[in-house]
Scaffold this motif. Structure first.
Motif, PDB file in Angstrom:
ATOM      1  N   ILE A 142      21.476  55.561 -23.047  1.00  0.00           N
ATOM      2  CA  ILE A 142      21.404  55.739 -21.908  1.00  0.00           C
ATOM      3  C   ILE A 142      19.897  56.022 -21.104  1.00  0.00           C
ATOM      4  O   ILE A 142      19.547  55.437 -20.097  1.00  0.00           O
ATOM      5  N   GLU A 143      19.561  57.413 -21.745  1.00  0.00           N
ATOM      6  CA  GLU A 143      18.154  57.604 -21.345  1.00  0.00           C
ATOM      7  C   GLU A 143      17.236  56.260 -21.362  1.00  0.00           C
ATOM      8  O   GLU A 143      16.091  56.851 -20.276  1.00  0.00           O
ATOM      9  N   SER A 144      17.155  55.808 -22.264  1.00  0.00           N
ATOM     10  CA  SER A 144      15.931  54.656 -21.878  1.00  0.00           C
ATOM     11  C   SER A 144      16.158  53.310 -20.772  1.00  0.00           C
ATOM     12  O   SER A 144      15.768  52.697 -20.083  1.00  0.00           O
ATOM     13  N   GLN A 145      17.971  53.796 -20.171  1.00  0.00           N
ATOM     14  CA  GLN A 145      18.352  52.632 -18.946  1.00  0.00           C
ATOM     15  C   GLN A 145      18.518  52.944 -17.980  1.00  0.00           C
ATOM     16  O   GLN A 145      18.035  52.346 -16.897  1.00  0.00           O
ATOM     17  N   GLN A 146      17.980  54.267 -18.091  1.00  0.00           N
ATOM     18  CA  GLN A 146      18.213  55.803 -16.808  1.00  0.00           C
ATOM     19  C   GLN A 146      17.104  54.846 -15.113  1.00  0.00           C
ATOM     20  O   GLN A 146      17.250  55.119 -14.347  1.00  0.00           O
ATOM     21  N   PHE A 159      27.125  52.832 -14.554  1.00  0.00           N
ATOM     22  CA  PHE A 159      26.655  51.970 -14.953  1.00  0.00           C
ATOM     23  C   PHE A 159      27.309  51.027 -15.990  1.00  0.00           C
ATOM     24  O   PHE A 159      27.446  52.872 -16.499  1.00  0.00           O
ATOM     25  N   PHE A 160      27.543  50.277 -16.907  1.00  0.00           N
ATOM     26  CA  PHE A 160      27.628  50.350 -17.995  1.00  0.00           C
ATOM     27  C   PHE A 160      25.983  50.013 -18.830  1.00  0.00           C
ATOM     28  O   PHE A 160      24.575  49.651 -18.421  1.00  0.00           O
ATOM     29  N   LEU A 182      24.184  47.980 -16.473  1.00  0.00           N
ATOM     30  CA  LEU A 182      25.104  46.088 -16.083  1.00  0.00           C
ATOM     31  C   LEU A 182      25.509  47.327 -14.659  1.00  0.00           C
ATOM     32  O   LEU A 182      26.338  48.390 -15.147  1.00  0.00           O
ATOM     33  N   PHE A 183      25.747  46.984 -13.583  1.00  0.00           N
ATOM     34  CA  PHE A 183      25.714  47.934 -11.830  1.00  0.00           C
ATOM     35  C   PHE A 183      27.942  47.707 -12.859  1.00  0.00           C
ATOM     36  O   PHE A 183      28.116  46.829 -12.633  1.00  0.00           O
ATOM     37  N   ASN A 184      27.746  49.194 -11.901  1.00  0.00           N
ATOM     38  CA  ASN A 184      29.853  48.787 -12.175  1.00  0.00           C
ATOM     39  C   ASN A 184      30.331  48.849 -10.939  1.00  0.00           C
ATOM     40  O   ASN A 184      30.607  48.293 -10.065  1.00  0.00           O
TER      41      ASN A 184
END
Length: 356
Positions: free
Chosen positions: A228-232, A256-257, A264-266
Protein backbone atom coordinates in the motif's frame (compact mmCIF):
# COMPACT_ATOMS: atom_id res chain seq x y z
CA UNK A 1 -12.99 32.57 0.83
CA UNK A 2 -13.57 34.77 3.88
CA UNK A 3 -13.13 32.95 7.19
CA UNK A 4 -16.30 32.43 9.21
CA UNK A 5 -15.78 33.75 12.74
CA UNK A 6 -16.40 31.59 15.81
CA UNK A 7 -20.05 31.80 16.83
CA UNK A 8 -21.23 31.23 13.25
CA UNK A 9 -23.65 28.39 12.56
CA UNK A 10 -22.73 25.35 10.50
CA UNK A 11 -25.64 23.40 9.03
CA UNK A 12 -25.12 19.65 8.75
CA UNK A 13 -27.39 17.50 6.59
CA UNK A 14 -27.66 14.08 8.22
CA UNK A 15 -28.03 13.13 11.86
CA UNK A 16 -25.75 10.09 12.21
CA UNK A 17 -22.44 9.52 13.93
CA UNK A 18 -20.45 11.43 11.32
CA UNK A 19 -22.60 14.49 11.94
CA UNK A 20 -22.17 13.96 15.66
CA UNK A 21 -18.38 13.93 15.41
CA UNK A 22 -18.39 16.93 13.06
CA UNK A 23 -20.50 18.88 15.54
CA UNK A 24 -18.15 17.98 18.38
CA UNK A 25 -15.15 19.18 16.37
CA UNK A 26 -16.99 22.37 15.42
CA UNK A 27 -17.87 23.13 19.04
CA UNK A 28 -14.20 22.89 20.00
CA UNK A 29 -13.48 25.66 17.48
CA UNK A 30 -16.31 27.81 18.78
CA UNK A 31 -18.96 27.13 16.14
CA UNK A 32 -22.61 26.23 16.60
CA UNK A 33 -24.13 23.40 14.57
CA UNK A 34 -27.67 22.95 13.33
CA UNK A 35 -28.50 19.38 12.25
CA UNK A 36 -31.12 18.65 9.59
CA UNK A 37 -32.34 15.07 9.26
CA UNK A 38 -35.48 13.00 8.65
CA UNK A 39 -37.10 11.26 11.65
CA UNK A 40 -34.93 8.53 13.12
CA UNK A 41 -32.24 7.77 15.66
CA UNK A 42 -30.43 11.06 15.05
CA UNK A 43 -27.53 10.83 17.46
CA UNK A 44 -26.02 14.09 16.18
CA UNK A 45 -28.90 16.04 17.72
CA UNK A 46 -27.52 15.33 21.18
CA UNK A 47 -24.40 17.46 20.63
CA UNK A 48 -25.78 20.24 18.42
CA UNK A 49 -27.11 23.69 19.25
CA UNK A 50 -30.13 23.27 16.99
CA UNK A 51 -31.97 20.68 14.93
CA UNK A 52 -34.64 20.32 12.27
CA UNK A 53 -36.59 17.10 11.77
CA UNK A 54 -37.88 17.00 8.20
CA UNK A 55 -37.53 15.07 4.98
CA UNK A 56 -34.74 16.10 2.64
CA UNK A 57 -37.24 17.12 -0.04
CA UNK A 58 -39.26 19.41 2.27
CA UNK A 59 -38.43 22.69 0.53
CA UNK A 60 -40.03 24.92 3.17
CA UNK A 61 -38.10 23.22 5.97
CA UNK A 62 -34.87 23.37 3.95
CA UNK A 63 -35.33 27.09 3.32
CA UNK A 64 -35.92 27.77 7.01
CA UNK A 65 -32.85 25.69 7.87
CA UNK A 66 -30.67 27.55 5.36
CA UNK A 67 -31.72 30.90 6.80
CA UNK A 68 -30.31 29.84 10.18
CA UNK A 69 -26.92 28.76 8.79
CA UNK A 70 -23.76 30.50 7.60
CA UNK A 71 -22.50 27.43 5.71
CA UNK A 72 -24.02 24.00 5.00
CA UNK A 73 -22.26 20.64 4.72
CA UNK A 74 -23.36 17.00 4.84
CA UNK A 75 -22.38 13.75 6.52
CA UNK A 76 -24.38 11.53 4.19
CA UNK A 77 -23.85 11.34 0.43
CA UNK A 78 -27.38 10.19 -0.40
CA UNK A 79 -29.01 13.53 0.34
CA UNK A 80 -31.25 14.28 -2.70
CA UNK A 81 -29.55 16.81 -4.96
CA UNK A 82 -32.47 18.71 -6.49
CA UNK A 83 -33.87 20.08 -3.20
CA UNK A 84 -30.39 21.39 -2.33
CA UNK A 85 -30.40 23.54 -5.45
CA UNK A 86 -33.27 25.50 -3.92
CA UNK A 87 -31.04 26.76 -1.09
CA UNK A 88 -27.71 27.03 -2.95
CA UNK A 89 -28.31 30.72 -3.66
CA UNK A 90 -28.99 31.47 0.01
CA UNK A 91 -26.08 29.75 1.77
CA UNK A 92 -22.69 28.31 0.72
CA UNK A 93 -22.73 24.50 0.43
CA UNK A 94 -19.44 22.64 0.90
CA UNK A 95 -18.52 20.19 -0.56
CA UNK A 96 -20.18 21.21 -3.85
CA UNK A 97 -23.46 19.73 -5.01
CA UNK A 98 -21.68 18.21 -8.03
CA UNK A 99 -19.68 15.97 -5.67
CA UNK A 100 -22.97 14.50 -4.44
CA UNK A 101 -24.18 13.98 -8.00
CA UNK A 102 -21.06 12.05 -8.96
CA UNK A 103 -20.94 9.95 -5.78
CA UNK A 104 -24.63 9.03 -5.88
CA UNK A 105 -24.42 7.25 -9.26
CA UNK A 106 -21.92 4.39 -9.53
CA UNK A 107 -21.84 4.61 -13.31
CA UNK A 108 -21.20 8.35 -13.39
CA UNK A 109 -18.64 7.96 -10.60
CA UNK A 110 -16.58 5.38 -12.50
CA UNK A 111 -16.82 7.22 -15.79
CA UNK A 112 -15.78 10.47 -14.10
CA UNK A 113 -12.71 8.82 -12.61
CA UNK A 114 -11.81 7.09 -15.87
CA UNK A 115 -11.94 10.40 -17.75
CA UNK A 116 -9.36 11.72 -15.29
CA UNK A 117 -7.05 8.77 -15.94
CA UNK A 118 -8.08 6.46 -13.11
CA UNK A 119 -8.22 2.68 -13.39
CA UNK A 120 -11.38 0.84 -12.34
CA UNK A 121 -12.62 -2.73 -12.49
CA UNK A 122 -14.42 -3.69 -15.70
CA UNK A 123 -18.13 -2.88 -15.41
CA UNK A 124 -21.38 -3.01 -17.37
CA UNK A 125 -24.83 -1.58 -16.68
CA UNK A 126 -28.14 -3.42 -16.25
CA UNK A 127 -31.03 -0.97 -16.07
CA UNK A 128 -33.67 -3.71 -16.24
CA UNK A 129 -33.94 -7.36 -15.23
CA UNK A 130 -33.55 -8.61 -18.78
CA UNK A 131 -30.19 -6.81 -19.08
CA UNK A 132 -28.58 -8.59 -16.10
CA UNK A 133 -27.44 -11.63 -18.12
CA UNK A 134 -25.74 -9.47 -20.75
CA UNK A 135 -24.09 -7.23 -18.16
CA UNK A 136 -22.60 -10.18 -16.28
CA UNK A 137 -21.54 -11.82 -19.53
CA UNK A 138 -19.68 -8.62 -20.44
CA UNK A 139 -17.55 -8.65 -17.26
CA UNK A 140 -17.44 -12.40 -16.65
CA UNK A 141 -17.94 -14.42 -13.49
CA UNK A 142 -17.37 -14.21 -10.65
CA UNK A 143 -18.88 -10.72 -10.51
CA UNK A 144 -20.56 -8.42 -8.07
CA UNK A 145 -23.85 -6.69 -8.78
CA UNK A 146 -24.37 -3.35 -7.06
CA UNK A 147 -27.30 -0.98 -7.10
CA UNK A 148 -26.37 2.11 -9.11
CA UNK A 149 -27.76 4.33 -6.36
CA UNK A 150 -28.13 4.21 -2.55
CA UNK A 151 -25.68 1.42 -1.68
CA UNK A 152 -23.35 1.55 1.34
CA UNK A 153 -21.89 -0.81 3.98
CA UNK A 154 -22.46 -3.79 1.72
CA UNK A 155 -26.15 -3.00 1.18
CA UNK A 156 -27.51 -3.41 -2.33
CA UNK A 157 -24.77 -5.84 -3.38
CA UNK A 158 -25.05 -9.39 -4.67
CA UNK A 159 -22.13 -11.64 -5.57
CA UNK A 160 -22.60 -14.07 -8.44
CA UNK A 161 -20.15 -16.88 -9.14
CA UNK A 162 -21.81 -18.40 -12.20
CA UNK A 163 -24.53 -17.69 -14.74
CA UNK A 164 -26.81 -20.01 -12.76
CA UNK A 165 -26.85 -17.46 -9.92
CA UNK A 166 -28.48 -14.78 -12.06
CA UNK A 167 -32.11 -15.94 -11.91
CA UNK A 168 -32.73 -14.28 -8.56
CA UNK A 169 -29.95 -11.67 -8.64
CA UNK A 170 -32.20 -8.77 -9.72
CA UNK A 171 -34.65 -9.51 -6.92
CA UNK A 172 -31.93 -9.99 -4.29
CA UNK A 173 -30.42 -6.64 -5.23
CA UNK A 174 -33.72 -4.88 -4.69
CA UNK A 175 -35.15 -4.90 -8.20
CA UNK A 176 -33.48 -1.67 -9.34
CA UNK A 177 -30.84 -0.64 -11.90
CA UNK A 178 -27.52 -2.36 -11.31
CA UNK A 179 -23.89 -2.15 -12.25
CA UNK A 180 -22.06 -5.44 -12.79
CA UNK A 181 -18.41 -5.27 -11.77
CA UNK A 182 -15.73 -7.83 -12.46
CA UNK A 183 -14.26 -9.33 -9.30
CA UNK A 184 -10.67 -8.13 -9.15
CA UNK A 185 -7.63 -9.81 -7.70
CA UNK A 186 -6.14 -7.60 -5.03
CA UNK A 187 -3.89 -7.95 -2.00
CA UNK A 188 -5.30 -5.21 0.21
CA UNK A 189 -7.83 -2.40 0.42
CA UNK A 190 -6.92 1.13 1.40
CA UNK A 191 -8.26 4.65 1.36
CA UNK A 192 -6.88 8.05 0.51
CA UNK A 193 -8.36 10.69 2.80
CA UNK A 194 -7.53 14.27 1.96
CA UNK A 195 -8.72 17.72 2.87
CA UNK A 196 -8.92 20.49 0.29
CA UNK A 197 -9.36 24.18 1.05
CA UNK A 198 -11.26 26.67 -1.10
CA UNK A 199 -7.96 27.99 -2.50
CA UNK A 200 -6.91 24.51 -3.62
CA UNK A 201 -4.49 23.53 -0.85
CA UNK A 202 -4.55 19.76 -0.28
CA UNK A 203 -3.28 17.81 2.70
CA UNK A 204 -3.33 14.03 3.08
CA UNK A 205 -3.53 11.67 6.02
CA UNK A 206 -1.52 8.46 5.83
CA UNK A 207 -3.49 5.74 4.05
CA UNK A 208 -4.66 2.92 6.34
CA UNK A 209 -5.07 -0.73 5.39
CA UNK A 210 -8.81 -1.44 5.55
CA UNK A 211 -10.35 -4.84 6.33
CA UNK A 212 -14.04 -5.50 5.73
CA UNK A 213 -16.38 -8.13 7.13
CA UNK A 214 -19.75 -8.73 5.46
CA UNK A 215 -19.27 -5.57 3.42
CA UNK A 216 -18.73 -3.37 6.50
CA UNK A 217 -15.41 -1.84 7.49
CA UNK A 218 -14.01 -3.78 10.44
CA UNK A 219 -10.54 -2.28 10.97
CA UNK A 220 -8.23 0.41 9.63
CA UNK A 221 -4.56 0.04 10.54
CA UNK A 222 -1.30 1.95 10.15
CA UNK A 223 1.34 1.37 8.97
CA UNK A 224 -0.48 -0.08 5.98
CA UNK A 225 2.43 -2.21 4.78
CA UNK A 226 4.92 -2.00 1.89
CA UNK A 227 2.47 -2.73 -0.95
CA UNK A 228 0.00 0.00 0.00
CA UNK A 229 2.79 2.42 0.86
CA UNK A 230 4.31 1.86 -2.60
CA UNK A 231 0.96 2.71 -4.24
CA UNK A 232 -0.05 5.58 -1.98
CA UNK A 233 1.50 8.33 -4.13
CA UNK A 234 -0.30 7.22 -7.31
CA UNK A 235 -3.60 6.86 -5.44
CA UNK A 236 -3.17 10.32 -3.92
CA UNK A 237 -2.58 11.77 -7.35
CA UNK A 238 -5.82 10.20 -8.59
CA UNK A 239 -7.83 11.36 -5.58
CA UNK A 240 -6.46 14.89 -5.90
CA UNK A 241 -7.35 14.99 -9.60
CA UNK A 242 -10.98 14.22 -8.72
CA UNK A 243 -11.06 16.74 -5.88
CA UNK A 244 -9.55 19.45 -8.08
CA UNK A 245 -11.94 18.73 -10.95
CA UNK A 246 -14.88 19.08 -8.57
CA UNK A 247 -13.44 22.27 -7.00
CA UNK A 248 -13.96 20.40 -3.77
CA UNK A 249 -13.89 21.99 -0.31
CA UNK A 250 -13.68 19.74 2.75
CA UNK A 251 -12.62 16.17 3.49
CA UNK A 252 -12.73 13.80 0.52
CA UNK A 253 -12.23 10.03 0.52
CA UNK A 254 -11.32 7.65 -2.30
CA UNK A 255 -11.14 3.90 -1.76
CA UNK A 256 -8.68 1.72 -3.67
CA UNK A 257 -7.62 -1.88 -4.15
CA UNK A 258 -3.87 -2.48 -3.97
CA UNK A 259 -3.16 -4.86 -6.84
CA UNK A 260 -0.19 -6.14 -8.78
CA UNK A 261 -1.09 -3.62 -11.49
CA UNK A 262 -1.09 -0.64 -9.11
CA UNK A 263 -3.94 1.11 -7.28
CA UNK A 264 -7.39 0.28 -8.67
CA UNK A 265 -10.12 2.81 -7.89
CA UNK A 266 -13.20 1.47 -6.08
CA UNK A 267 -15.39 4.39 -4.99
CA UNK A 268 -15.45 7.89 -3.57
CA UNK A 269 -17.14 9.34 -0.52
CA UNK A 270 -17.60 13.13 -0.57
CA UNK A 271 -17.42 13.43 3.21
CA UNK A 272 -15.54 12.39 6.31
CA UNK A 273 -15.11 8.63 6.31
CA UNK A 274 -15.18 5.65 8.66
CA UNK A 275 -11.62 4.71 7.70
CA UNK A 276 -10.47 8.10 8.97
CA UNK A 277 -11.85 7.79 12.48
CA UNK A 278 -8.36 6.90 13.70
CA UNK A 279 -7.33 10.52 13.05
CA UNK A 280 -9.16 11.76 16.15
CA UNK A 281 -6.36 10.47 18.38
CA UNK A 282 -3.88 9.29 15.75
CA UNK A 283 -3.22 12.50 13.81
CA UNK A 284 -2.29 16.02 14.80
CA UNK A 285 -5.58 17.26 13.30
CA UNK A 286 -8.54 14.92 12.87
CA UNK A 287 -10.53 14.58 9.66
CA UNK A 288 -13.50 16.13 11.48
CA UNK A 289 -11.64 19.25 12.61
CA UNK A 290 -10.01 19.74 9.21
CA UNK A 291 -13.38 19.44 7.48
CA UNK A 292 -14.71 22.22 9.70
CA UNK A 293 -11.58 24.28 9.06
CA UNK A 294 -11.93 23.87 5.28
CA UNK A 295 -15.63 24.72 4.97
CA UNK A 296 -15.22 27.72 7.29
CA UNK A 297 -12.23 29.12 5.43
CA UNK A 298 -9.72 28.52 8.24
CA UNK A 299 -6.08 27.43 7.84
CA UNK A 300 -5.80 23.66 7.49
CA UNK A 301 -4.23 21.71 10.35
CA UNK A 302 -1.36 19.24 10.17
CA UNK A 303 -2.36 15.73 9.08
CA UNK A 304 0.77 14.04 10.47
CA UNK A 305 0.36 10.68 12.21
CA UNK A 306 1.42 10.86 15.88
CA UNK A 307 2.10 7.19 16.70
CA UNK A 308 4.22 4.41 15.25
CA UNK A 309 1.22 2.11 14.97
CA UNK A 310 -2.51 2.86 14.98
CA UNK A 311 -5.51 0.54 14.83
CA UNK A 312 -9.16 1.60 14.55
CA UNK A 313 -11.77 -1.10 15.13
CA UNK A 314 -15.46 -0.61 14.47
CA UNK A 315 -17.87 -1.75 17.16
CA UNK A 316 -20.75 -3.37 15.32
CA UNK A 317 -23.97 -4.64 16.84
CA UNK A 318 -23.36 -6.35 20.19
CA UNK A 319 -19.66 -5.32 20.14
CA UNK A 320 -20.74 -2.17 21.93
CA UNK A 321 -21.59 -4.22 25.01
CA UNK A 322 -17.85 -4.55 25.67
CA UNK A 323 -17.61 -0.86 26.65
CA UNK A 324 -16.53 -1.53 30.25
CA UNK A 325 -13.85 -3.99 29.18
CA UNK A 326 -12.57 -1.54 26.56
CA UNK A 327 -12.37 1.27 29.08
CA UNK A 328 -10.05 -0.91 31.11
CA UNK A 329 -7.57 -1.13 28.21
CA UNK A 330 -4.99 1.67 28.63
CA UNK A 331 -4.26 1.67 24.89
CA UNK A 332 -7.92 2.03 23.89
CA UNK A 333 -9.73 5.26 23.02
CA UNK A 334 -13.44 4.46 23.06
CA UNK A 335 -16.10 6.31 21.07
CA UNK A 336 -19.75 5.32 21.49
CA UNK A 337 -22.31 6.98 19.25
CA UNK A 338 -25.31 6.93 21.58
CA UNK A 339 -27.47 4.79 19.32
CA UNK A 340 -30.65 3.46 20.87
CA UNK A 341 -30.45 -0.07 19.46
CA UNK A 342 -27.48 -2.36 18.77
CA UNK A 343 -28.75 -4.18 15.68
CA UNK A 344 -26.67 -6.66 13.70
CA UNK A 345 -24.58 -4.81 11.14
CA UNK A 346 -25.09 -1.44 12.81
CA UNK A 347 -22.08 0.68 13.78
CA UNK A 348 -22.41 1.41 17.49
CA UNK A 349 -19.01 3.00 18.02
CA UNK A 350 -15.31 2.53 17.43
CA UNK A 351 -12.13 2.10 19.42
CA UNK A 352 -8.72 3.40 18.41
CA UNK A 353 -5.44 2.12 19.87
CA UNK A 354 -2.16 3.99 19.59
CA UNK A 355 1.22 2.31 20.03
CA UNK A 356 4.10 4.75 20.32
Amino acid sequence: MTALPPGSTIGILGGGQLGRMLAMAAAQLGYRCHIYAPPGDNVAFEVAAGSTVAEYDDLAALKSFAEKCDVVTFEFENVPVEPLRSIAHAVPIHPPIQALEVAQDRVEEKEYVRKLGGETAAFAVARSEIEVDDAVAAVGTPAILKTIRMGYDGKGQVRVSAQSDLASAWRRAGGQPLIAEAMVQFDAEFSVILVRSADGEIRYWDSPRNAHENGILATSTLPAGPLIESQQAAARQMAAAVADALEYVGVFTAEFFASGEGPLFNEIAPRVHNSGHWTIEGAETSQFENHIRAICGLPLGSTATVAERVEMQNLIGKDGERWLQLLGDPAANLHLYGKAEARDGRKIGHVTRLYR
